[in-house]
Write a protein that holds these residues in place. Structure first.
Motif, PDB file in Angstrom:
ATOM      1  N   UNK A 117     -17.082  22.007 -32.610  1.00  0.00           N
ATOM      2  CA  UNK A 117     -18.183  21.874 -33.733  1.00  0.00           C
ATOM      3  C   UNK A 117     -19.349  21.137 -32.457  1.00  0.00           C
ATOM      4  N   UNK A 118     -20.485  21.657 -33.467  1.00  0.00           N
ATOM      5  CA  UNK A 118     -21.444  20.524 -32.499  1.00  0.00           C
ATOM      6  C   UNK A 118     -21.957  19.847 -33.114  1.00  0.00           C
ATOM      7  N   UNK A 119     -21.933  18.462 -32.076  1.00  0.00           N
ATOM      8  CA  UNK A 119     -22.036  16.377 -32.683  1.00  0.00           C
ATOM      9  C   UNK A 119     -23.263  16.778 -33.209  1.00  0.00           C
ATOM     10  N   UNK A 120     -24.100  16.085 -34.312  1.00  0.00           N
ATOM     11  CA  UNK A 120     -25.408  15.658 -34.159  1.00  0.00           C
ATOM     12  C   UNK A 120     -25.379  14.540 -33.817  1.00  0.00           C
ATOM     13  N   UNK A 121     -27.105  13.752 -32.624  1.00  0.00           N
ATOM     14  CA  UNK A 121     -27.032  12.569 -32.248  1.00  0.00           C
ATOM     15  C   UNK A 121     -27.797  11.702 -32.450  1.00  0.00           C
ATOM     16  N   UNK A 122     -28.490  11.395 -33.804  1.00  0.00           N
ATOM     17  CA  UNK A 122     -29.907  11.409 -34.432  1.00  0.00           C
ATOM     18  C   UNK A 122     -30.692  10.530 -33.389  1.00  0.00           C
ATOM     19  N   UNK A 123     -29.470   9.718 -32.871  1.00  0.00           N
ATOM     20  CA  UNK A 123     -30.875   8.476 -31.572  1.00  0.00           C
ATOM     21  C   UNK A 123     -31.153   9.040 -30.632  1.00  0.00           C
ATOM     22  N   UNK A 124     -31.009  10.217 -30.132  1.00  0.00           N
ATOM     23  CA  UNK A 124     -31.511  11.146 -28.978  1.00  0.00           C
ATOM     24  C   UNK A 124     -32.614  11.516 -29.032  1.00  0.00           C
ATOM     25  N   UNK A 125     -33.385  11.431 -30.906  1.00  0.00           N
ATOM     26  CA  UNK A 125     -34.523  12.305 -30.941  1.00  0.00           C
ATOM     27  C   UNK A 125     -35.632  11.494 -30.134  1.00  0.00           C
ATOM     28  N   UNK A 126     -35.740   9.776 -30.488  1.00  0.00           N
ATOM     29  CA  UNK A 126     -36.827   9.397 -29.473  1.00  0.00           C
ATOM     30  C   UNK A 126     -36.820   9.262 -28.286  1.00  0.00           C
ATOM     31  N   UNK A 127     -35.862   9.362 -28.070  1.00  0.00           N
ATOM     32  CA  UNK A 127     -35.763   9.451 -26.083  1.00  0.00           C
ATOM     33  C   UNK A 127     -35.548  10.711 -25.564  1.00  0.00           C
ATOM     34  N   UNK A 128     -35.547  12.208 -26.092  1.00  0.00           N
ATOM     35  CA  UNK A 128     -35.400  12.960 -26.163  1.00  0.00           C
ATOM     36  C   UNK A 128     -36.769  13.345 -25.625  1.00  0.00           C
ATOM     37  N   UNK A 129     -38.051  12.944 -26.515  1.00  0.00           N
ATOM     38  CA  UNK A 129     -39.509  12.729 -26.774  1.00  0.00           C
ATOM     39  C   UNK A 129     -40.063  11.841 -25.396  1.00  0.00           C
ATOM     40  N   UNK A 130     -39.681  10.839 -24.495  1.00  0.00           N
ATOM     41  CA  UNK A 130     -40.051   9.850 -24.066  1.00  0.00           C
ATOM     42  C   UNK A 130     -39.155   9.875 -22.772  1.00  0.00           C
ATOM     43  N   UNK A 131     -38.173  10.054 -22.650  1.00  0.00           N
ATOM     44  CA  UNK A 131     -37.774  10.499 -21.419  1.00  0.00           C
ATOM     45  C   UNK A 131     -36.251  11.496 -21.034  1.00  0.00           C
ATOM     46  N   UNK A 132     -36.404  12.465 -21.400  1.00  0.00           N
ATOM     47  CA  UNK A 132     -35.686  13.863 -21.481  1.00  0.00           C
ATOM     48  C   UNK A 132     -34.637  14.046 -19.943  1.00  0.00           C
ATOM     49  N   UNK A 133     -35.134  13.039 -18.785  1.00  0.00           N
ATOM     50  CA  UNK A 133     -34.950  13.840 -18.004  1.00  0.00           C
ATOM     51  C   UNK A 133     -33.218  12.569 -18.029  1.00  0.00           C
ATOM     52  N   UNK A 134     -33.835  11.120 -18.814  1.00  0.00           N
ATOM     53  CA  UNK A 134     -33.017  10.480 -18.589  1.00  0.00           C
ATOM     54  C   UNK A 134     -31.763  10.881 -19.391  1.00  0.00           C
ATOM     55  N   UNK A 135     -32.022  11.252 -21.296  1.00  0.00           N
ATOM     56  CA  UNK A 135     -30.930  11.940 -21.704  1.00  0.00           C
ATOM     57  C   UNK A 135     -30.102  12.900 -21.113  1.00  0.00           C
ATOM     58  N   UNK A 136     -31.185  13.641 -20.395  1.00  0.00           N
ATOM     59  CA  UNK A 136     -30.224  14.840 -19.546  1.00  0.00           C
ATOM     60  C   UNK A 136     -28.867  14.821 -18.706  1.00  0.00           C
ATOM     61  N   UNK A 137     -28.847  13.270 -17.966  1.00  0.00           N
ATOM     62  CA  UNK A 137     -28.113  12.838 -17.184  1.00  0.00           C
ATOM     63  C   UNK A 137     -27.458  12.054 -17.505  1.00  0.00           C
ATOM     64  N   UNK A 138     -27.773  11.447 -19.149  1.00  0.00           N
ATOM     65  CA  UNK A 138     -26.761  10.738 -20.131  1.00  0.00           C
ATOM     66  C   UNK A 138     -26.099  11.758 -20.203  1.00  0.00           C
ATOM     67  N   UNK A 139     -25.479  13.047 -21.410  1.00  0.00           N
ATOM     68  CA  UNK A 139     -24.891  14.147 -21.721  1.00  0.00           C
ATOM     69  C   UNK A 139     -23.860  14.128 -21.156  1.00  0.00           C
ATOM     70  N   UNK A 140     -25.146  14.546 -19.616  1.00  0.00           N
ATOM     71  CA  UNK A 140     -23.610  15.099 -18.640  1.00  0.00           C
ATOM     72  C   UNK A 140     -22.852  13.756 -17.993  1.00  0.00           C
ATOM     73  N   UNK A 141     -23.135  13.006 -18.317  1.00  0.00           N
ATOM     74  CA  UNK A 141     -22.009  11.896 -18.124  1.00  0.00           C
ATOM     75  C   UNK A 141     -21.173  11.245 -18.631  1.00  0.00           C
TER      76      UNK A 141
END
Length: 285
Positions: free
Chosen positions: A202-226
């Motif tokens: 099931x796809x989780x919902x992580x609303x805390x990512x929303x602001x970071x995706x707009x400001x630092x998408x590369x960091x969100x990308x790395x954090x999801x993989x890590x």
């Protein structure tokens, strides 16, 4: 009481997936036989003045003295990784100390250039363990995978053959609407090994990512993989080990893939990454 599984793990010392695999196995009541706790240091140059046979004799000993420096992460990355632990079954501390010995019968520190390293091959063969779990370290060469007495399990982020290749977590979200994982015996192809088991989540919902995706998408990308992707891999690994009671991991029922079927994906463009990540931040279909 913990049951020892006849499994070895080549655990990259800096790989979050290694910690996660072992955490989930322990939660299910298992420990592995051997953790080869490895620093992958990349190709090493011969020391000046060492040539020929002398170099071949001395280089392995010099290499084992090399250790990579500890890694440091910025506060934003750490905060995202720690927040993700609220949406997984077994949270993992990725930044503190980790007691590898709690998860294995034996832990051996090791240094290798990469998977082509002859010393690594010799160590794997000497261990006498029939199946190993891949976690990190780059391409595994046919010199290992084609051996009749050696098997390596890999858990790939994507249901094969539909999602092979790179950025499987994100391509799965875009093409199938949910993350998926595949466990297979590795062969020299790219994610074309014989399939042991697959699972979609099931796809989780992580609303805390929303602001970071707009400001630092590369960091969100790395954090999801890590700090998120490894939990899905580890859940499938625990499923596989539980299904066989921790026995005969080298001879599990498996289904060969047709290497001509399915689809291979490559590294995802940053704009598509953001689109995939927004599926996790707001839960939109």
């Amino acid at each position: 009481m913990m049951q020892t599984v006849d499994l070895g793990i080549v655990a990259d010392r800096f790989c979050s997936t290694s910690r996660t695999y072992l955490t989930y196995l322990r939660a299910a009541g298992y420990r592995v036989r051997l953790v080869l706790l490895t620093d992958f240091v990349g190709p090493t140059l011969p020391r000046p003045g060492l040539r020929g046979q002398l170099d071949r004799l001395v280089a392995p000993f010099l290499k084992q003295r090399r250790r990579l420096p500890e890694r440091h992460f910025d506060d934003g990355f750490r905060a995202l990784c720690e927040a993700m632990q609220a949406v997984v079954p077994h949270p993992v501390d990725y930044f503190g100390a980790f007691d590898w010995s709690e998860h294995a019968e034996q832990v051996l520190p090791f240094v290798a250039e990469d998977y082509d390293d002859r010393d690594l091959h010799e160590r794997l063969m000497k261990a006498g363990i029939p199946v190993w779990l891949y976690t990190n370290g780059g391409r595994v060469p046919p010199a290992l995978l084609d051996r009749p007495d050696f098997r390596m399990i890999h858990i790939h982020p994507g249901v094969v053959p539909h999602v092979r290749g790179s950025d499987g977590l994100f391509w799965s979200l875009l093409t199938r609407g949910q993350p998926g994982m595949s466990c297979f015996y590795m062969n020299p192809g790219i994610d074309t090994g014989s399939i042991i088991r697959t699972r979609e989540f099931d796809r989780p919902v992580m609303p805390f990512l929303k602001e970071a995706i707009e400001q630092r998408p590369d960091v969100v990308y790395s954090a999801l993989l890590y700090a998120y992707d490894p939990h899905l891999r580890a859940q499938l690994l625990a499923d596989v080990v539980d299904a066989c009671g921790g026995r005969d991991l080298a001879s599990l029922p498996n289904t060969p893939q047709d290497p001509e079927s399915g689809r291979n994906f490559y590294w995802m463009h940053a704009r598509l990454q953001r689109k995939a990540m927004r599926l996790l931040s707001d839960g939109a279909p």
